[in-house]
Design an enzyme around this catalytic site. Structure first.
Site, PDB file in Angstrom:
ATOM      1  N   HIS A 372      36.245  23.646  42.970  1.00  0.00           N
ATOM      2  CA  HIS A 372      36.265  23.210  44.366  1.00  0.00           C
ATOM      3  C   HIS A 372      34.884  22.909  44.932  1.00  0.00           C
ATOM      4  CE1 HIS A 372      40.502  23.763  45.470  1.00  0.00           C
ATOM      5  NE2 HIS A 372      40.511  24.844  44.723  1.00  0.00           N
ATOM      6  N   LYS A 563      35.760  22.526  61.134  1.00  0.00           N
ATOM      7  CA  LYS A 563      35.567  22.965  59.757  1.00  0.00           C
ATOM      8  C   LYS A 563      34.482  24.024  59.742  1.00  0.00           C
ATOM      9  CE  LYS A 563      35.065  18.670  58.616  1.00  0.00           C
ATOM     10  NZ  LYS A 563      35.934  18.505  57.471  1.00  0.00           N
ATOM     11  N   ARG A 564      34.415  24.741  58.637  1.00  0.00           N
ATOM     12  CA  ARG A 564      33.403  25.770  58.473  1.00  0.00           C
ATOM     13  C   ARG A 564      32.007  25.197  58.729  1.00  0.00           C
ATOM     14  NH1 ARG A 564      31.281  27.044  53.498  1.00  0.00           N
ATOM     15  NH2 ARG A 564      32.869  25.686  52.604  1.00  0.00           N
ATOM     16  N   LYS A 569      28.248  19.833  55.648  1.00  0.00           N
ATOM     17  CA  LYS A 569      29.321  19.235  56.447  1.00  0.00           C
ATOM     18  C   LYS A 569      28.760  18.483  57.651  1.00  0.00           C
ATOM     19  CE  LYS A 569      32.701  22.685  54.947  1.00  0.00           C
ATOM     20  NZ  LYS A 569      33.672  21.809  54.251  1.00  0.00           N
ATOM     21  N   THR A 671      40.800  18.891  53.217  1.00  0.00           N
ATOM     22  CA  THR A 671      42.210  18.744  53.581  1.00  0.00           C
ATOM     23  C   THR A 671      42.363  18.533  55.090  1.00  0.00           C
ATOM     24  OG1 THR A 671      42.430  21.157  53.652  1.00  0.00           O
ATOM     25  CG2 THR A 671      43.140  20.047  51.638  1.00  0.00           C
ATOM     26  N   LYS A 675      45.184  16.302  57.315  1.00  0.00           N
ATOM     27  CA  LYS A 675      45.986  16.809  58.430  1.00  0.00           C
ATOM     28  C   LYS A 675      45.798  15.952  59.671  1.00  0.00           C
ATOM     29  CE  LYS A 675      45.121  21.336  56.484  1.00  0.00           C
ATOM     30  NZ  LYS A 675      44.140  22.430  56.448  1.00  0.00           N
TER      31      LYS A 675
END
Length: 828
Positions: A372, A563-564, A569, A671, A675
């Site tokens: 991952h 998100k985290r 990111k 993901t 969504k």
């Protein structure tokens, strides 16, 4: 907004002993309130009614659950065991009602008792069994395995506390214990009779049997008991109910009576307390030696108990462990459970006395490994010294595996010493460490990435040496999400609209949504679609006013990054755009821009200082922007605290713009992107992770792609990337950075955010500055399209319609065919 569909498929359930009609449910509610909760209508609280309702649903799950398990035994079915440190299942009440198909009947039964189902369901705590995408993916897979009637089990840890409950105090993240079990968990079944010893420390002695064969005995160990807790996982519209088994640590002895009799009560229970700390908290801090040791203990604790359980189940029906791979498939969800490979070898060799070659063949045929991450620093390693102390027998096995493997590499690539160093299980640089990803690759029959570009980069870069040695071992299985939760349950308005136009089959056949594309030019459908989105946005706006204290205009563009918190990111890139937009509005240069509400949510790891500082920056920027009278409602900035599954379920249906802006080549898949797009959000993103495949499905015109590609970033690296050159060439970027670093947003502490700016100017390892201008220009395109409601709505409809390939049903089916070798159990 339409009422949530009941979810009943066009078929009869075989196991309806308790009844699914309103009268039966009312009777069950009365019985469970008295006999399970111990209350009556006069004394019952709303929380009591939640528990009574949960027990009513659980009773109906049990019928199917037991029959499912009996069928697996009767048919001697090959089973899948999904090993994961996280299962972010969220709340179970509404999900179970929808999957079993009596949501409307339960709502009506409660209404006749003067109660509201949604209000009662809101009292359920999110199960704090995960942190982010890894845990949510595992939960989606459990849902899909049950829905597809695949014999699948989840194995993990029953954390007493989650990672933490995030609060924001004066703009700072503050971590509080997430005591999700405070009021009990009505969905779990304790199994005190399912108890396995898990050993640590000690020493290994070698001896010979009567035939002269060498054996090893691990002795003088500290022992912890693993006790099982089972949770039923129902499929949608089928009788299949699978099992999630979580382990809780128990002391092998409750307390030392000798110390107790001496009056030393603390010492008497010390061992018990130390043992049971194993399953207390998700991801203990790894800043300290004790924290790192506890993490490794957790990983070994759950895989050891799970493997003992799997073997015990197998031996109930089979005599020879040689047949284990024919009946057992184990999937390692990332590297966290990879210590399972030497543990299975230990059990096979030391306990069941298999020869090494036989044990290794069994092991490699049983395990599959899902990677991952593309970040080298995120590939898990453990100090040899720690393993030597904590799991000495496993270190011996790892050394032997490594010796045999490197011998194979040496013969395949003679004279290539550097390749041996790169492929070794032991990293010799900076202190010996065991490379757990290498162990997972060597010990598994299949290694899969989770998006096309991710798998490509695994083969070509991260694990290139391994791919050259055994190319047949690497496959791609792109991630997916369950449409039951992320559309059917989360967005009842859109779900109902879709079902009115194309029927209900899409809930278990997501590609059927493609029929919606024919309505992308239908004015009546587009208007209904817009009304659903507007209702969702009004609901979220009201919730945010109460939760965050900021009022947002429901007609504004809801621009969301959830998100985290992590540098790759690039929440920071989003903040730079916010500051740039703020400056343009102040200077009268943004008259063509639509009102925008920019929302952030996500947790930063407690020890991740720069990520926590970015949260502080977001709040500081929000404080200035939201209170500047020149800005008004044209720009709002919010941070939503304690982002969890329930928050996501409420927020995602309201989003207009989905921020998926990680540096190309860093996000394995994602993901959240799926969504949000499924719920009609348009994506602004880089060519990273599953964004690439989303673009292929929805079309280039229906997604906003920006930034450097993986190949372009590689050129920048080779040529010596200089972040300052990008700043010097862009006055608007320079002004934005000077404001952040110079104290504009922190006048009481001018140097507060200087580390963020200096990090960008001196390192910028995730190319924020290199992608800034491309991002800013693409955001102008977002505004231009949003100005035309019809054009935006058509593109949003096409995003929903063309997301059929991203169902976790498709993902799990691919795992079943490519990796696990299992088939649906049709005899239920």
């Amino acid at each position: 907004m339409d009422r949530m569909p009941s979810g009943r498929m066009n078929r009869a359930f075989k196991y309806d002993y308790e009844g699914l009609d309103v009268a039966s449910i009312k009777q069950s509610l009365a019985n469970r309130m008295i006999y399970a909760v111990g209350k009556d209508n006069y004394t019952a609280t709303d929380r009591d009614w939640f528990h009574a309702t949960a027990y009513v649903v659980r009773d109906r799950l049990i019928e199917r659950w037991m029959e499912t398990m009996r069928t697996y035994y009767r048919e001697d079915t090959k089973r899948v065991y999904y090993f994961s440190l996280e299962f972010l299942i969220g709340r179970s009440l509404i999900n179970s009602l929808l999957n079993l198909g009596f949501c409307d009947e339960t709502r009506e039964a409660l209404l006749e008792l003067g109660l509201d189902l949604e209000a009662i369901a809101d009292l359920e705590f999110d199960a704090a069994l995960g942190n982010g995408g890894l845990g949510r993916l595992a939960a989606c897979f459990l849902d899909s395995m049950a829905t597809l009637s695949l014999p699948g089990y989840g194995y993990g840890i029953r954390y007493e506390y989650g990672m933490f409950r995030q609060a924001i105090e004066n703009g700072h993240q503050v971590e509080h214990p997430d005591n999700w079990l405070r009021y009990g968990n009505p969905w779990e079944f304790p199994r005190p009779e399912v108890l396995y010893p898990v050993e640590f420390y000690g020493e290994v002695v070698q001896y010979h049997d009567e035939r002269g064969r060498v054996h090893h005995h691990w002795q003088d160990t500290d022992e912890v008991m693993a006790m099982a807790y089972d949770t039923p996982i129902p499929g949608y519209g089928v009788d299949t109910v699978n099992n999630m088994r979580l382990w809780s640590a128990k002391a092998s002895r409750d307390f030392d009576l000798r110390y107790f009799n001496e009056g030393n009560y603390i010492k008497a229970v010390e061992d018990k307390t130390d043992s049971e700390n194993l399953s207390k908290v998700l991801y203990p801090s790894d800043e300290t030696t004790e924290g790192r040791e506890l993490r490794l203990k957790q990983q070994y604790f759950f895989v050891s108990a799970s493997l003992q359980d799997i073997i015990a189940r197998f031996l109930k029906q089979h005599d020879s462990l040689l047949d284990l791979p024919d009946k057992v498939a184990i999937q390692l969800n990332d590297t966290h459970p990879s210590i399972a490979i030497p543990e299975l070898m230990r059990l096979l060799i030391d306990r069941y006395h298999q020869e090494w070659e036989t044990a290794w063949e069994i092991t490699t045929r049983v395990f599959g490994y899902t990677n991952h991450t593309l970040l080298p620093e995120a590939l898990e390693t453990w100090p040899v010294s720690l393993l030597e102390q904590l799991l000495p027998r496993h270190l011996q096995i790892i050394y032997e595996v490594n010796h045999r493997f490197l011998n194979r590499v040496m013969h395949q690539f003679p004279g290539d010493v550097d390749r041996l160093r790169r492929m070794s299980l032991i990293d010799e640089e900076g202190g010996k460490r065991v490379r757990m990803a290498h162990l997972a690759i060597i010990g598994s029959h299949t290694v899969n990435g989770v998006a096309a570009i991710h798998t490509k980069l695994l083969k070509e870069r991260i694990f290139r040496d391994f791919h050259e040695l055994m190319p047949e071992r690497f496959v791609n299985v792109t991630n997916g999400i369950t449409p039951r939760l992320w559309l059917h349950q989360a967005n009842p308005g859109l779900s109902g609209l879709i079902s009115r136009y194309i029927g209900h089959d899409w809930v278990t056949d997501l590609p059927a949504l493609a029929e919606l594309a024919t309505f992308a030019e239908d004015e009546e459908f587009l208007e209904a679609f817009r009304q659903v989105k507007r209702a969702n946005k009004e609901s979220v706006a009201a919730s945010l006013a109460d939760r965050v204290g900021v009022r947002v205009d429901p007609t504004s563009l809801f621009d969301v990054q959830v998100k985290r918190l992590h540098e790759y990111k690039r929440q920071l890139l989003n903040v730079l755009h916010v500051v740039t937009l703020y400056n343009r509005i102040r200077n009268g240069q943004a008259d063509d821009r639509v009102p925008r509400s920019v929302m952030f949510a996500g947790k930063a790891a407690p020890s991740y200082r720069i990520a926590k500082l970015q949260i502080e920056l977001i709040h500081a920027v929000a404080d200035i922007v939201n209170n500047d009278p020149r800005i008004g409602d044209r720009l709002k900035v919010l941070f939503i605290p304690n982002y969890d599954v329930s928050t996501a379920v409420g927020l995602i249906p309201a989003v207009d713009l989905s921020e998926q802006i990680s540096t190309a080549g860093t996000e394995a898949s994602g993901t959240g992107n799926m969504k949000l797009a499924l719920n009609g959000a348009l994506t602004i993103g880089t060519l990273d992770g599953a964004n690439i495949e989303i673009r292929q499905e929805v079309g280039e015109e229906n997604i906003f792609i920006f930034g450097n590609t993986v190949e372009e970033l590689e050129v920048l690296r080779r040529n010596g990337y200089d972040p300052r050159s990008w700043v010097n060439a862009d006055p608007e970027l320079r002004q934005t950075l000077e404001m952040i670093g110079g104290g504009y947003f922190s006048p009481e502490e001018p140097n507060r955010f200087k580390p963020i700016v200096e990090g960008l100017l001196n390192h910028d390892r995730y190319f924020v500055l290199a992608d800034y201008r491309s991002y800013i220009e693409r955001q102008k395109d977002v505004d231009r399209i949003y100005h035309d409601p019809d054009v935006w709505a058509r593109r949003a409809v096409l995003n929903t319609a063309l997301m059929g390939n991203f169902s976790s049903d498709r993902t799990v089916q691919e795992y079943a065919e490519k990796i696990w070798g299992v088939k649906p159990e049709r005899n239920l």
